[in-house]
Each structure stands twice: as structure tokens, then as C-alpha cells.
Write an enzyme that holds these catalytic residues in place. Structure first.
Site, short mmCIF file in Angstrom:
data_model
loop_
_atom_site.label_atom_id
_atom_site.label_comp_id
_atom_site.label_asym_id
_atom_site.label_seq_id
_atom_site.Cartn_x
_atom_site.Cartn_y
_atom_site.Cartn_z
N LYS A 115 1.03 -1.17 0.07
CA LYS A 115 0.28 0.12 -0.13
C LYS A 115 0.83 1.28 -0.14
CE LYS A 115 -4.67 -1.37 1.47
NZ LYS A 115 -5.36 -1.70 2.53
N LYS A 198 -4.13 -9.11 -6.85
CA LYS A 198 -5.99 -9.86 -5.77
C LYS A 198 -6.55 -8.88 -6.41
CE LYS A 198 -5.69 -7.57 -2.18
NZ LYS A 198 -5.09 -7.21 -0.71
N LYS A 201 -10.58 -3.39 -3.92
CA LYS A 201 -11.36 -2.32 -3.96
C LYS A 201 -10.30 -0.96 -4.45
CE LYS A 201 -12.67 -3.84 0.74
NZ LYS A 201 -12.94 -3.18 1.60
#
Ligand code: TYM
Length: 336
Positions: A115, A198, A201
Site C-alpha cells: 500500500k 488480488k 477495491k
């Protein structure tokens, strides 16, 4: 017979839309657990703000995640459903865990690395200590079982390390050993555009994921467009090795229909993707369509949703507060 039930805690971030990954990896599995465990399900808004959220969007997403849980079959009569920021014990215990966890442990967290990317120096401190808050979410209820998708495994290992270190630092046997429950045919749902990434969102490509808010046409279109290869489908799981996209679609099919992936392979042996995708689109629409419609209905009834979250928070707080009080005593915080 005993009425003692083991306690489950799990959560979803209200940062963006709920995806098929959230549903198959987590929420769908929670539904069945409600009968055998005491279950606490949380919309983790404190976690969401580790990356900036527009306040109105956050409020809406918090309701939407709650609506998604309810529409998927989480029953507020059986489970506690609430949003995290309503129960201050989470953040308080997280602070204590910030003082228990070691920098070296957090430095190993792959989710932070993913992230934060190349700009680690500019990531929020909250994003870095995110796993400490997650440990606090679980342990503030002395929960023992945590049903999640495969991507959360490392965070749950850290939760165990924190519990153990706290127990040994203070010479107590207070926090339990947490056990991950990672099961079903789709523990890691992959992107529809890249079988090695993956489904998430935050992927910039809308076509990479199915959102629980997508309507029937959009779901069918995204599946039709999903990336595949040019070989016919194999009859065994071994034949899926090295075919990440095909494997992902087979796993999604299996999870949506509650079947084994091996069984799905047998059925489609030798068929091309056109047939398979048509059936997968029909299946997806028949499973997800009613959930989306119920979510939309609930989103129009905010007073009901807010009532569920308010009552859930009250019930959660009643469990967490006495446990936090014990922690205060163990740590030596004076309560004159
Ligand atoms: P979050 O919001 O990213 O995802 C919520 C749940 O959905 C699962 N999931 C997936 N499963 C399979 N395939 C995918 N592509 C996929 N994407 C998401 C996640 O594994 C998760 O179970 N840190 C957590 C939220 C959290 C939490 C907790 C979970 C906060 N506190 C305490 C358990 C216990 C997270 O970011 O989930």
C-alpha cells in the site's frame, strides 16, 4: 450441552465498494458461522482513514458495507454488527499494542509495503501501525477465531505475536491465541484482468473486479470481458497450473455454487471459455443479483441501518469495556 460459544471477530474496511473478493473470501463464510459461534462483525472505519477518505463518502461507505453484510445474510439478531469508531476501546487497546509490537515486526508486513509502495516516507503513521489496531479489534473481545481471506494471514500471525508478548511482558495468561479461519473455494479471488493480482477495491481498473453494487448487466459484461487464455478448460486441477486466469474463474464458480473446484473442472473438461463464461455470468447474477437488490433497499432505509449499528455498538461496548478495564489493571494504569 453447554451454552459456552467461542467468539468470532472479523471486519471489512469501508474504503471503496465491497467486491466479490470480500464476499467470497469473508462475508459469505461468516453467514454459516453465526449458528456455532458468538459473532461480532465490524465496519472498520478507523482502519479506512489510514488513507484519506472524503467524510461524506466514508459515511456512505460505512452504511454500504453494513448493508452488504445484512444483505448477504448476517442476521443482527444473531450477530453484533457495528462500526469500529463507535466503540472507543479499539483505539485505546491499539495504543497499548503500539507499545507492545516491535518496529521490526511491522517492517515485515507485506500489506504496508504494497500500500505504501515507493513512497513509504509519505504514508501515514496510521497505515504503518494498522496491524496493531487490527490486533486490538480482535483481542479487545478476547475473540479466538477470525474468518478472513488469505491476504489477512500475516496480520493474524502478528496478532498472535502481540498477544504472546503482552502475556509474557506482564506475566499473565490474558489474551488468547487467535486462530484464522480461511476456508472455501475462493480464499484469494484474483483480478479479472490479471490472474496474478488480488481483486481489490483500490485497483484503478473497474473491469478488474465485481462490486456488490454492480447491476446484473454490468456483472455479466465484466465476466464476458475477463481475461483468459486460448486453451480449452482442463478436466483436473493439475491442468490449471500456470493458468492463473482460468484457475481464478474456476474457483469463483466453485465458491459461488458451493462446489469443489475439481468438480467444476470435470464438468467443463474440454469446453471453451465462451460456454463457461456464459454459465459463470448466469451463476454470478443469480447469486449476487438478490444481494445487490437487498443492499439497495437497505441503503434507502438509513434509519434502520443506523439503528442496527447503534444497537451493535452498545452490545460490543458492553463486552469490550470490562475487558479493557482488566487490561488497565494489568498494565498498571491507576483508576482512582
Ligand atoms: P479488507 O477490508 O481489505 O477485506 C475484508 C475481508 O475480505 C477479504 N478479501 C478477500 N478475500 C479473498 N479474495 C480477495 N480478493 C479479497 N479481498 C479482500 C479480506 O481477507 C478480509 O477478510 N485488515 C482487514 C480488516 C480488519 C479485520 C480486523 C479483519 C480490520 N480489523 C480484525 C479481521 C479481524 C482488511 O483490510 O480487510
Amino acid at each position: 450441552m453447554t451454552d459456552f460459544k467461542q467468539r468470532i471477530f472479523s471486519g471489512v474496511q469501508p474504503s471503496g465498494n465491497l467486491t466479490l473478493g470480500n464476499y467470497l473470501g469473508a462475508i459469505k463464510n461468516w453467514v454459516g458461522l453465526q449458528n456455532t459461534y458468538e459473532t461480532i462483525f465490524c465496519v472498520v472505519d478507523l482502519h479506512a482513514i489510514t488513507t484519506w477518505q472524503d467524510p461524506d463518502v466514508l459515511r456512505n461507505a460505512t452504511r454500504e458495507v453494513a448493508a452488504g453484510m445484512l444483505a448477504s445474510g448476517i442476521d443482527p439478531k444473531k450477530s453484533i454488527i457495528f462500526n469500529q469508531s463507535q466503540v472507543p476501546a479499539h483505539a485505546e487497546l491499539a495504543w497499548i499494542f503500539n507499545c507492545v509490537a516491535r518496529m521490526g515486526w511491522l517492517n515485515r508486513m507485506t500489506q504496508f509495503k504494497e500500500k505504501a509502495g515507493k513512497h513509504k516516507e509519505r504514508a501515514s503513521v496510521g497505515l504503518y501501525v494498522y496491524p496493531d489496531l487490527m490486533a486490538a479489534d480482535i483481542l479487545v473481545y478476547l475473540a479466538t477465531h477470525v474468518p478472513v481471506g488469505a491476504d489477512q494471514k500475516q496480520h493474524l500471525e502478528l496478532t498472535r505475536d502481540i498477544a504472546q508478548k503482552f502475556n509474557s511482558d506482564y506475566g499473565v495468561d490474558f489474551f488468547p491465541e487467535v486462530e484464522p479461519l480461511i476456508f472455501g473455494a475462493a480464499t484469494r479471488v484474483m483480478s479479472l484482468r490479471d490472474g496474478n493480482a488480488k481483486m481489490s477495491k483500490s485497483d484503478p481498473s473497474e473491469n478488474s473486479r465485481i462490486n456488490l453494487t454492480d447491476d446484473r448487466d454490468l456483472i455479466a459484461k465484466k465476466i464476458r470481458k475477463a481475461r483468459t487464455d486460448s486453451e480449452p478448460l482442463p478436466g483436473t486441477l493439475d491442468g490449471l497450473e500456470g493458468r492463473a486466469e482460468a484457475k481464478n474463474l474456476i474457483n469463483i464458480f466453485a465458491a459461488l455454487s458451493d462446489r469443489d473446484a475439481a468438480d467444476v473442472c470435470l464438468e467443463y473438461e474440454g469446453k471453451g471459455f465462451a460456454d463457461f463464461k456464459r454459465d459463470l455470468a448466469d451463476l454470478s447474477v443469480s447469486v449476487l443479483g438478490p444481494i445487490t437488490e437487498e443492499m439497495n433497499r437497505l441503503m434507502d432505509d438509513t434509519s434502520y441501518l443506523d439503528g442496527v449499528l447503534r444497537q451493535g455498538a452498545e452490545n460490543a461496548d458492553a463486552i469490550a469495556s470490562p475487558i479493557l478495564k482488566n487490561v488497565h489493571e494489568i498494565v498498571g494504569f491507576l483508576r482512582p
